[in-house]
Design a protein around this motif. Structure first.
Motif, PDB file in Angstrom:
ATOM      1  N   ARG A 258       8.150  -2.565 -11.284  1.00  0.00           N
ATOM      2  CA  ARG A 258       6.685  -2.631 -11.344  1.00  0.00           C
ATOM      3  C   ARG A 258       6.172  -3.413 -10.147  1.00  0.00           C
ATOM      4  O   ARG A 258       6.634  -4.515  -9.879  1.00  0.00           O
ATOM      5  N   LEU A 259       5.212  -2.833  -9.454  1.00  0.00           N
ATOM      6  CA  LEU A 259       4.548  -3.499  -8.340  1.00  0.00           C
ATOM      7  C   LEU A 259       3.158  -3.871  -8.817  1.00  0.00           C
ATOM      8  O   LEU A 259       2.433  -3.004  -9.325  1.00  0.00           O
ATOM      9  N   ARG A 260       2.783  -5.130  -8.668  1.00  0.00           N
ATOM     10  CA  ARG A 260       1.488  -5.609  -9.161  1.00  0.00           C
ATOM     11  C   ARG A 260       0.740  -6.351  -8.067  1.00  0.00           C
ATOM     12  O   ARG A 260       1.333  -7.068  -7.276  1.00  0.00           O
ATOM     13  N   ASN A 261      -0.562  -6.187  -8.086  1.00  0.00           N
ATOM     14  CA  ASN A 261      -1.469  -6.963  -7.254  1.00  0.00           C
ATOM     15  C   ASN A 261      -2.683  -7.252  -8.130  1.00  0.00           C
ATOM     16  O   ASN A 261      -3.492  -6.365  -8.373  1.00  0.00           O
ATOM     17  N   GLY A 262      -2.745  -8.467  -8.648  1.00  0.00           N
ATOM     18  CA  GLY A 262      -3.828  -8.811  -9.574  1.00  0.00           C
ATOM     19  C   GLY A 262      -3.698  -7.993 -10.847  1.00  0.00           C
ATOM     20  O   GLY A 262      -2.638  -7.963 -11.464  1.00  0.00           O
ATOM     21  N   ASP A 263      -4.757  -7.282 -11.200  1.00  0.00           N
ATOM     22  CA  ASP A 263      -4.714  -6.467 -12.407  1.00  0.00           C
ATOM     23  C   ASP A 263      -4.301  -5.025 -12.115  1.00  0.00           C
ATOM     24  O   ASP A 263      -4.264  -4.192 -13.012  1.00  0.00           O
TER      25      ASP A 263
END
Length: 147
Positions: free
Chosen positions: A91-96
């Motif tokens: 999983r790649l996340r940036n903030g929401d």
């Protein structure tokens, strides 16, 4: 400068030491990309039942210069790594915002556009999230004129 969190999600439950090894392997692979900074995450786990002192295993933070070339390299490494270790996903996340890569993910312009949108962050508009001049994929021994 944008940062991404990458979270390795194994197919089956693994001991913490093994997840740490897998995370270190992905970090080593990502460090081969010029312009990226890679570190283990320093954020508390948010799963139910875990104390605030517990750190989320399998998570990296990646920052740096995210050009079309580095985004392609990051996506290639994540797809290959997910396939190689038989992970359920990365999983790649940036903030929401979140984007999920599996070993079956095809590296195509749509994937790179999704990654660009993820990196655009909340302030990024359409110009900040598109990658119109993508490098051509490298297929060994194949002719790219028919693609």
């Amino acid at each position: 400068m944008p940062e991404l969190s990458l979270l390795i999600e194994p197919q089956t439950a693994l001991p913490a030491g093994r997840i740490d090894e897998l995370t270190a392997g992905l970090a080593d692979d990502l460090r081969t990309v010029r312009g990226l900074r890679v570190a283990h995450a320093q954020s508390p786990a948010v799963d139910h039942g875990k104390s605030q002192q517990a750190w989320e295993l399998g998570m990296l933070v990646v920052g740096g210069l995210f050009s079309a070339t580095t985004m392609r390299a990051l996506a290639q490494i994540a797809v290959a790594y997910a396939d190689r270790i038989k992970a359920r996903s990365i999983r790649l996340r940036n903030g929401d915002r979140e984007f999920v890569i599996t070993g079956e993910t095809r590296l195509d312009p749509r994937v790179l556009q999704e990654l660009g949108q993820l990196l655009g962050g909340p302030q990024g508009g359409p110009d900040a999230t598109t990658t119109p001049a993508l490098p051509a994929p490298r297929d060994r021994g194949s002719d790219t004129t028919g693609s």
